[in-house]
Design an enzyme around this catalytic site. Structure first.
Site, PDB file in Angstrom:
ATOM      1  N   ASP A  81       0.849  -1.204   0.000  1.00  0.00           N
ATOM      2  CA  ASP A  81       0.000   0.000   0.000  1.00  0.00           C
ATOM      3  C   ASP A  81       0.880   1.249   0.000  1.00  0.00           C
ATOM      4  O   ASP A  81       0.690   2.161   0.802  1.00  0.00           O
ATOM      5  CB  ASP A  81      -0.958   0.003   1.189  1.00  0.00           C
ATOM      6  CG  ASP A  81      -2.102   1.005   1.016  1.00  0.00           C
ATOM      7  OD1 ASP A  81      -2.377   1.413  -0.146  1.00  0.00           O
ATOM      8  OD2 ASP A  81      -2.721   1.386   2.022  1.00  0.00           O
ATOM      9  N   LYS A  83       1.945   4.715  -1.000  1.00  0.00           N
ATOM     10  CA  LYS A  83       1.266   5.916  -1.485  1.00  0.00           C
ATOM     11  C   LYS A  83       1.774   7.096  -0.663  1.00  0.00           C
ATOM     12  O   LYS A  83       2.362   6.897   0.414  1.00  0.00           O
ATOM     13  CB  LYS A  83      -0.242   5.773  -1.361  1.00  0.00           C
ATOM     14  CG  LYS A  83      -0.732   5.577   0.067  1.00  0.00           C
ATOM     15  CD  LYS A  83      -2.220   5.338   0.116  1.00  0.00           C
ATOM     16  CE  LYS A  83      -2.682   5.104   1.558  1.00  0.00           C
ATOM     17  NZ  LYS A  83      -4.115   4.825   1.590  1.00  0.00           N
ATOM     18  N   ASN A  86       1.241   7.247   3.100  1.00  0.00           N
ATOM     19  CA  ASN A  86       1.955   6.288   3.938  1.00  0.00           C
ATOM     20  C   ASN A  86       3.451   6.594   4.029  1.00  0.00           C
ATOM     21  O   ASN A  86       4.252   5.729   4.366  1.00  0.00           O
ATOM     22  CB  ASN A  86       1.731   4.859   3.457  1.00  0.00           C
ATOM     23  CG  ASN A  86       0.351   4.365   3.828  1.00  0.00           C
ATOM     24  OD1 ASN A  86      -0.282   4.899   4.744  1.00  0.00           O
ATOM     25  ND2 ASN A  86      -0.128   3.359   3.130  1.00  0.00           N
TER      26      ASN A  86
END
Length: 167
Positions: A81, A83, A86
């Site tokens: 994940d 992105k 993050n």
């Protein structure tokens, strides 16, 4: 539990480390290194308004994010994940911003299949952020390996350079 397992395996200054995890009063908790600073998403939104650093500084930031993901992969962990939300930007001693990769809640082992050491999602579940998912993952055709993180990195780097998503 998945995030704890992933983070306990990782050692890199560009990855948020954990100090302790457990259950207190029936609630799970996670004590992590405090990273003071905005997310890359927040900074990109601000920089888009014209207050951003030069391209060279943004590329250096991108290189450090790539190194964080490479360190995770080298230690056997897929993030799944990646992105701008993050990645936190911590102030370094020299005044620059040091990216710190966070949120390993969807992490899994690089070298295992569906029964990953960190658990697994249900068949057909799409976990992650669609704008940063590879076409194969979006279509449910697999490629839940380092290539999926590399795709997400490419999208993030494009956005870091242009201030907009590639599609």
């Amino acid at each position: 539990a998945r995030e704890v397992e992933a983070l306990t395996r990782l050692e890199d200054p560009r990855i948020a480390s954990i100090f302790e995890a457990g259950v207190a009063d029936g609630r799970a908790y996670l004590a992590m290194r405090l990273v003071k600073g905005p997310s890359l998403r927040q900074q990109l939104n601000q920089w888009q308004q014209g207050a951003g650093p030069g391209l060279r500084q943004r590329l250096q930031l991108g290189l450090e994010i790539v190194r964080a993901v490479a360190a995770a992969h080298a230690q056997g962990v897929l993030h799944r994940d990646i992105k701008p939300g993050n990645v936190l930007l911590e102030a370094a001693v020299d005044g620059s911003q040091q990216p710190v990769l966070i949120d390993f809640g969807l992490a899994r082992a690089v070298d295992t299949g569906a029964s990953a050491a960190f658990g697994d999602t249900l068949t057909g579940d799409q976990m992650g952020t669609p704008s940063y998912m590879s076409p194969e993952r979006l279509l449910g055709e697999g490629h839940d390996d380092p290539r999926a993180d590399v795709w997400a990195l490419g999208v993030l780097l494009y956005e870091l350079v242009t201030y907009r998503a590639p599609f």
